[in-house]
Design an enzyme around this catalytic site. Structure first.
Site, PDB file in Angstrom:
ATOM      1  N   ARG A  45       0.829  -1.211   0.000  1.00 50.73           N
ATOM      2  CA  ARG A  45       0.000   0.000   0.000  1.00 50.73           C
ATOM      3  C   ARG A  45       0.860   1.256   0.000  1.00 50.73           C
ATOM      4  O   ARG A  45       0.537   2.229  -0.686  1.00 50.73           O
ATOM      5  CB  ARG A  45      -0.967   0.010   1.185  1.00 50.73           C
ATOM      6  N   ASN A 103      -6.697  -2.540   1.978  1.00 49.32           N
ATOM      7  CA  ASN A 103      -6.663  -3.991   2.098  1.00 49.32           C
ATOM      8  C   ASN A 103      -8.087  -4.537   2.101  1.00 49.32           C
ATOM      9  O   ASN A 103      -8.995  -3.894   2.635  1.00 49.32           O
ATOM     10  CB  ASN A 103      -5.981  -4.415   3.403  1.00 49.32           C
TER      11      ASN A 103
END
Length: 87
Positions: free
Chosen positions: A18, A36
């Protein structure tokens, strides 16, 4: 402007993916978000001009990092909504 919804599959959680996506978006001027998913995938929503978005999609599928392993990325395109001001 276009929107891409990307679902990255593979070793993409708890490996800095990320952060990598965030930094890539900032570098290229893409707006949107990354999150996520409970199934272990990572969902990315990005908006930018088409050529910028295509470069972003290529980069977030890169295998340059030894910890990150994107096995497959599903990509869907939509019209941009201009709802995002930043990534």
């Amino acid at each position: 402007m276009e929107r891409a919804i990307i679902l990255a599959k593979g070793k993409v959680q708890r490996v800095g993916y990320r952060d990598f996506v965030f930094d890539t978006a900032i570098d290229l001027g893409v707006v949107g978000f990354v999150e996520n998913q409970k199934d272990g995938t990572v969902r990315i929503v990005g908006e930018a001009e088409k050529n910028v978005l295509e470069g972003f999609i290529r980069k977030v599928q890169s295998d340059d990092d030894p910890l990150i392993k994107v096995i497959h990325a599903d990509v869907e395109y939509e019209k941009a909504t201009d709802e995002f001001k930043h990534f």
